[in-house]
Design an enzyme around this catalytic site. Structure first.
Site, PDB file in Angstrom:
ATOM      1  N   CYS A 162      -4.882  -5.469   5.445  1.00  0.00           N
ATOM      2  CA  CYS A 162      -4.433  -4.212   5.090  1.00  0.00           C
ATOM      3  C   CYS A 162      -5.376  -3.181   4.541  1.00  0.00           C
ATOM      4  CB  CYS A 162      -3.346  -4.448   4.091  1.00  0.00           C
ATOM      5  SG  CYS A 162      -2.014  -5.489   4.750  1.00  0.00           S
ATOM      6  N   HIS A 291      -1.902   1.837  -3.127  1.00  0.00           N
ATOM      7  CA  HIS A 291      -1.775   0.810  -1.916  1.00  0.00           C
ATOM      8  C   HIS A 291      -0.163   0.348  -2.156  1.00  0.00           C
ATOM      9  CE1 HIS A 291      -2.322  -2.080   0.808  1.00  0.00           C
ATOM     10  NE2 HIS A 291      -2.223  -3.080   0.130  1.00  0.00           N
ATOM     11  N   HIS A 325       5.078  -0.839   5.067  1.00  0.00           N
ATOM     12  CA  HIS A 325       3.604  -1.393   5.106  1.00  0.00           C
ATOM     13  C   HIS A 325       3.114  -1.338   6.487  1.00  0.00           C
ATOM     14  CE1 HIS A 325      -0.046  -2.944   4.010  1.00  0.00           C
ATOM     15  NE2 HIS A 325       0.275  -3.856   3.111  1.00  0.00           N
TER      16      HIS A 325
END
Length: 671
Positions: A162, A291, A325
């Site tokens: 990620c 995040h 996400h």
């Protein structure tokens, strides 16, 4: 390091396609997450999908690349005049002077998931129309964008879970600083697939509801898909009001494959490094895009890292409540969102969060906040303990006049240690003698030492790529006599752990889609990097990349550019392992081979050799021995063999290594 000017940028996500749609959704605090049926998913969850991709094939001349991931890439490329901006840059610099550095986590793996369901029941082979190279392979989206614009400069895809599409900004910055390119297309693309949805579900991290980052009742992530692209040029071209990337920081957690350091230590290192490069103090940051995945452990760890640097005053939020996400695309998406925040002077409030967790101390915004904006920070953290933080700044005053365009310089590095394992090449000491001799080379079984540096519990979980990386890495650092805990590293592999990928694809093609949690967190391309950090306690930056057959050359360029710009050594580890059927039928790699080079920033009597590396178009060198030449041609990591042969024989002079389809690396070896 010089800032990068964000000349043009665009994105497509569940909020819509283009900057206007995204800005409108941010201002309205609208989420793109919805509970909907997608493909064959039978889980109760919400996703963030991009509408209309099923009816939008890629451009006809690029039909070989047609898959959901590249359709999503094309959707984003065609928004906000981005294609025209790239064409203008091509006119200024030429097709060889623009790099392509993109991030992805799973690339077009959906195409292989579907193909596995339609294998021949007797022979088990793929459907004839499945094109692994142009769809599933990690390099696919980089290859697609390079082909879309007919570019001929360096290109690779970073896959560090990620953090992938945040780390590519550093790649572009280094390559520009070394004079190898004048501009770059950076960003990332990750599309919906079964692997991530069922994989995160196996870790009990998927929420049945739209995610709610930093909420007291947060219960997991919502998977989204997105594509984001940014055209970057040298910061000295920026004018007042332009957005520049003024700082970037990278680090590793050295803690666990899928859980962050509980104190947020790696996150703090990345944020501090970004501030240091930008020349800013924590109080200078007007907004932090967290995040913020909405899992209990990730949000808590990030909060500790943020609070330790910024206290509880700096406004922050996670926009994953808007988009979901988006995994390997998240870094690029959130940089674009920060650019919008700077341009329009507002800090976006989070969506979905209702009751902020009282144990978290960051100043989390529940509503948009209008305010003058000068500097933002965006965090991207991933599996394998990979961390990256980016500072964007709105330029207030003119910069210095642009300097003359840098020419294509050589990258000059030393080689202090070598690691090599493969069939008949069991350690550099043994392999050196074999490569230096004129005797016919014989293939013998690969023999690896045990990965004793890993804790026993971790050692039991790892596959061949990780064991191979450990072997070549320790082979190189033992020879050089250096401390592994302080070394930055670059891992390059064309396909990662293909046995693990095969096993996951088989499970997803079955009625029981219970993906093994261990297999899932080992499926990320940067798994060897993550385990290397755990084994060596190294929190220095590490990246993992792929460039199909050019993977060794791409890794060498990335590692050498790090050495040239930081003045610190860097360990390059390139590896490939044999593919099982049916993957083997479309990517016939028959042997496992790993190569490690410990690169140093200056000439030294302790070095084994000095290298001057240049991009060019010379014909790659072949191996005189037929068996070694077959290895060189069939295993991407073995493209290093001509260089290793010269190093083994202690020869000086030029050697040419395969690079991209239209480029090669000429390496001048001296002592």
């Amino acid at each position: 390091m010089q800032p990068l000017r964000l000349t043009a940028y665009t994105l497509a996500s569940a909020l819509g396609s283009g900057l206007d749609a995204t800005l409108a959704a941010l201002r309205a605090q609208r989420s793109g997450l919805a509970r909907q049926h997608w493909e064959t998913v039978d889980l109760d969850t919400c996703i963030g999908s991009v509408a209309g991709l099923d009816d939008a094939p890629v451009r006809a001349d690029l039909a070989a690349f047609d898959c959901r991931n590249n359709r999503l890439a094309q959707r984003a490329l065609e928004c906000d005049g981005f294609t025209d901006a790239v064409r203008d840059a091509i006119g200024r610099y030429g097709k060889t002077r623009i790099g392509v550095f993109l991030g992805t986590s799973t690339s077009g793996i959906l195409s292989s998931e579907i193909a596995f369901r339609h294998r021949d029941p007797a022979a088990g082979g793929w459907p004839e129309n499945h094109d692994y190279r142009h769809t599933h392979n990690s390099y696919s989206v980089g290859d697609f964008v390079r082909s879309y614009f007919d570019l001929h400069g360096p290109a690779w895809v970073v896959s560090t879970a990620c953090s992938s599409s945040a780390k590519v900004f550093a790649d572009a910055q280094r390559m520009m600083a070394c004079g190898l390119i004048d501009a770059a297309i950076v960003g990332g693309v990750d599309s919906l697939c079964l692997t991530t949805i069922y994989g995160f579900n196996s870790l009990q991290l998927v929420s049945p509801n739209p995610c709610k980052p930093f909420d007291a009742n947060r219960d997991g992530i919502s998977i989204g898909e997105a594509g984001a692209f940014i055209l970057v040029e040298r910061g000295e071209l920026a004018q007042p009001g332009d957005i520049v990337m003024s700082g970037i920081g990278e680090s590793s957690d050295a803690h666990h494959m899928s859980s962050p350091h509980p104190e947020g230590l790696g996150a703090k290192l990345a944020m501090q490094a970004a501030l240091d490069m930008a020349g800013l103090q924590p109080a200078d940051i007007d907004y932090i895009n967290l995040h913020g995945t909405s899992t209990p452990s990730n949000d808590a760890a990030e909060d500790k890292g943020v609070a330790s640097l910024f206290g509880s005053q700096t406004p922050c939020s996670s926009t994953k409540g808007h988009t979901g996400h988006t995994l390997g695309a998240a870094g690029g998406v959130e940089v674009v969102i920060c650019a919008l925040a700077l341009t329009h002077d507002f800090a976006p409030g989070g969506v979905g969060t209702r009751e902020i967790d009282p144990k978290l101390t960051s100043h989390y915004l529940l509503a948009n906040e209008a305010k003058p904006m000068r500097h933002t920070l965006s965090n991207s953290f991933g599996f394998g303990g990979s961390n990256s933080s980016i500072v964007l700044s709105k330029l207030a005053a003119p910069t210095a006049a642009p300097s003359a365009r840098a020419g294509q310089d050589s990258l000059n590095v030393g080689v202090a240690g070598i690691g090599l394992y493969g069939p008949g090449l069991n350690g550099w000491e043994t392999a050196q003698a074999l490569l230096a001799s004129n005797a016919p080379f014989e293939l013998t079984p690969l023999t690896l030492p045990p990965a004793e540096a890993l804790p026993p519990a971790e050692r039991r979980r790892v596959g061949l790529p990780i064991k191979l990386s450990m072997a070549i890495g320790f082979d190189a650092i033992k020879q050089a006599g250096v401390d592994a805990s302080q070394l930055a590293s670059v891992f390059s592999s064309t396909g990662g752990d293909c046995d693990n990928c095969h096993a996951i694809l088989e499970v997803l093609a079955s009625d029981d889609r219970s993906v093994s949690p261990t297999r899932f967190h080992n499926s990320v391309h940067n798994a060897p990097s993550g385990y290397w950090g755990i084994a060596t306690h190294c929190m220095a930056p590490s990246t993992s990349l792929c460039a199909y057959d050019a993977t060794f050359a791409a890794g060498l360029l990335e590692a050498a550019s790090q050495v040239a710009t930081t003045g610190q050594p860097c360990l390059l580890l390139t590896y490939d392992t044999a593919y099982p059927e049916p993957l083997y039928s479309c990517r016939p790699i028959p042997h496992a081979i790993g190569v490690a080079l410990l690169l140093t920033p200056q000439a030294s009597e302790k070095n084994l050799a000095e290298l001057a590396i240049r991009l060019g178009t010379a014909q790659p060198d072949a191996m005189a021995d037929a068996t070694l030449e077959t290895l060189r041609q069939r295993v991407p990591a073995a493209r290093a063999l001509p260089l290793l042969h010269k190093l083994a024989r202690r020869e000086t002079g030029s050697v040419v290594i395969d690079c991209f389809d239209d480029l090669s690396l000429t390496i001048e070896v001296s002592r």
